[in-house]
Design an enzyme around this catalytic site. Structure first.
Site, mmCIF file in Angstrom:
data_model
loop_
_atom_site.group_PDB
_atom_site.id
_atom_site.type_symbol
_atom_site.label_atom_id
_atom_site.label_comp_id
_atom_site.label_asym_id
_atom_site.label_seq_id
_atom_site.Cartn_x
_atom_site.Cartn_y
_atom_site.Cartn_z
ATOM 1 N N HIS A 197 -9.332 -7.816 -2.152
ATOM 2 C CA HIS A 197 -10.831 -7.553 -1.340
ATOM 3 C C HIS A 197 -11.842 -7.033 -2.005
ATOM 4 C CE1 HIS A 197 -7.805 -8.220 1.933
ATOM 5 N NE2 HIS A 197 -7.085 -7.559 1.634
ATOM 6 N N ASP A 203 -10.522 -11.958 -0.563
ATOM 7 C CA ASP A 203 -11.677 -12.358 -0.220
ATOM 8 C C ASP A 203 -13.055 -11.653 -0.790
ATOM 9 O OD1 ASP A 203 -11.232 -10.273 1.278
ATOM 10 O OD2 ASP A 203 -10.311 -10.725 2.556
ATOM 11 N N GLU A 209 0.773 -1.220 -0.174
ATOM 12 C CA GLU A 209 -0.165 -0.328 -0.331
ATOM 13 C C GLU A 209 0.431 1.191 -0.106
ATOM 14 O OE1 GLU A 209 -2.562 -0.185 3.477
ATOM 15 O OE2 GLU A 209 -3.296 -2.377 2.417
ATOM 16 N N ASN A 263 2.888 -4.763 -3.539
ATOM 17 C CA ASN A 263 1.550 -5.445 -2.946
ATOM 18 C C ASN A 263 0.703 -4.061 -2.770
ATOM 19 O OD1 ASN A 263 0.296 -7.903 -2.126
ATOM 20 N ND2 ASN A 263 -0.089 -6.645 -0.539
ATOM 21 N N GLU A 304 -4.314 -11.867 -1.138
ATOM 22 C CA GLU A 304 -5.654 -11.710 -0.432
ATOM 23 C C GLU A 304 -6.634 -12.272 -0.547
ATOM 24 O OE1 GLU A 304 -4.907 -8.215 2.915
ATOM 25 O OE2 GLU A 304 -2.163 -7.623 1.883
HETATM 26 C C1 XIL Z 1 -4.982 -7.136 8.151
HETATM 27 C C2 XIL Z 1 -5.183 -8.465 9.663
HETATM 28 O O1 XIL Z 1 -5.398 -9.999 8.922
HETATM 29 C C3 XIL Z 1 -5.553 -7.988 10.548
HETATM 30 O O2 XIL Z 1 -5.737 -9.052 12.397
HETATM 31 C C4 XIL Z 1 -5.670 -6.834 11.289
HETATM 32 O O3 XIL Z 1 -5.384 -6.315 12.463
HETATM 33 C C5 XIL Z 1 -5.309 -5.687 9.926
HETATM 34 O O4 XIL Z 1 -4.716 -6.206 9.321
HETATM 35 N N1 XIL Z 1 -4.656 -5.477 3.492
HETATM 36 C C6 XIL Z 1 -3.264 -6.055 4.399
HETATM 37 C C7 XIL Z 1 -3.447 -6.625 5.662
HETATM 38 O O5 XIL Z 1 -2.149 -6.013 3.697
HETATM 39 O O6 XIL Z 1 -2.263 -6.532 6.326
HETATM 40 C C8 XIL Z 1 -4.442 -7.240 6.456
HETATM 41 O O7 XIL Z 1 -4.733 -7.433 7.241
HETATM 42 C C9 XIL Z 1 -5.289 -6.919 5.796
HETATM 43 C C10 XIL Z 1 -5.569 -4.887 4.416
#
Ligand code: XIL
Length: 319
Positions: free
Chosen positions: A236, A266, A165, A201, A264
């Site tokens: 996401h 979801d 980010e 990322n 990641e």
């Molecule tokens: C999240 C974690 O899974 C949580 O446990 C934490 O409280 C906040 O971060 N983007 C990312 C991840 O790169 O590292 C984040 O993970 C979700 C958003």
């Protein structure tokens, strides 16, 4: 130093490696146990594939036996990205003092179960500690950032999310170092390990808004010869919200000569779920998978998480 190299069939750039080194610097914990090379090699070779699925996980979940009954399944998950164990707030609690305890737990678990790990992450604007946020001197921040990267990358080989980010506002790194902090972070990581896989990322980098800027950044970095191997799309999504734009964006990034991964994935269901929504969610997962795997240069998908119990979504988006 133990190194395992596996070249994936049919994938020109796809070499996965697992390597553990003894720490070269004093740390606050004992060095990780040495990896059993033979064991990991055998397990990983049994999972040869041109593209992978991985799991977002973390050391603290490893005590849950129902969870660990699923996670080691090599045929499902070739790799792990740790949620929090490797973030700055966990690994450098005070300036120059490093703690790799939880990071080692997840790496050891992964290696024991024949999986590789992508370190997540070295530099991000959030999940820092106040001692980092409070730094007001440019040279000091540069030295702290470079030391953090070098200590970690030269301590344990992993694939690395180097900058997560890349936030060009309201970030201690941007405010003091300007946009160049991203290129600097990659160069420092490369200096610490000439062979590591280094990723940029980001979230929402596959949507129309924000995607163009991300592509431009990735292009600027590659054009400038910054040592970057790949880009991670966090992935996401919201139920029903995934469009054909995703594949176009993956292709545009791959056309830069970079590996592309979803790191990641979801797909959240706003408000309560129904059978119909769950079906739609299945379809959405299948759509993302097919759309991405069809693009040359797309290397893999990491799901976050394979159980809602340990997903960050219900905590961040209640309902
Ligand atoms: C999240 C974690 O899974 C949580 O446990 C934490 O409280 C906040 O971060 N983007 C990312 C991840 O790169 O590292 C984040 O993970 C979700 C958003």
């Amino acid at each position: 130093m133990d190194i395992i190299e596996i070249r994936l069939p049919g994938q020109a750039k796809g070499t996965l490696r697992i390597q553990q080194r003894r720490y070269s610097k004093p740390t606050t914990h004992a060095p990780p146990k040495q990896l059993s090379r033979q064991k990991a090699a055998t397990l990983i070779r049994s999972k040869r594939a041109s593209q992978y699925f991985g799991a977002f996980s973390d050391s603290k979940y490893l005590k849950d036996t129902a969870y660990t009954a699923i996670l080691p399944n090599i045929s499902e998950f070739a790799s792990i990205i740790p949620g929090n164990s490797m973030k700055w707030e966990t690994t450098e609690p005070s300036k120059g003092t490093f703690s790799f305890t939880t990071a080692d737990q997840i790496v050891d678990y992964a290696v024991d179960n024949g999986k590789w790990v992508r370190g997540h992450n070295l530099v991000r604007y959030s999940q820092l500690l106040s001692w980092v946020e409070a730094i007001a001197d440019k040279d000091e921040l540069l030295s702290v950032m470079n030391n953090h990267i070098t200590t970690y990358v030269s301590a344990v080989y992993l694939h690395w999310g180097v900058v997560n980010e890349a936030k060009y506002r309201n970030s201690v790194f941007y405010n003091l170092l300007g946009v160049d902090y991203t290129a600097t972070a990659f160069k420092t990581a490369r200096g610490a390990d000439p062979d590591a896989k280094l990723y940029l990322n980001e979230y929402n980098n596959d949507y129309d808004v924000g995607a163009g800027a991300f592509c431009e950044l990735a292009k600027n970095l590659t054009d400038a010869g910054v040592p970057i191997n790949g880009v991670g799309i966090q992935g996401h999504y919201i139920l029903g919200g995934i469009t054909t734009g995703l594949q176009n964006r993956v292709k545009a990034l791959a056309d830069l000569g970079l590996e592309v991964a979803i790191t990641e994935l979801d797909i959240r269901i706003p408000s309560h779920s129904t059978d119909a929504k769950l079906e739609q969610q299945d379809e959405d997962y299948a759509y993302v998978t097919n759309a991405c795997l069809a693009v040359d240069g797309f290397v893999g998908i990491t799901v976050a998480s394979f159980t809602d119990k340990y997903s960050w979504v219900p905590i961040t988006f209640p309902g």
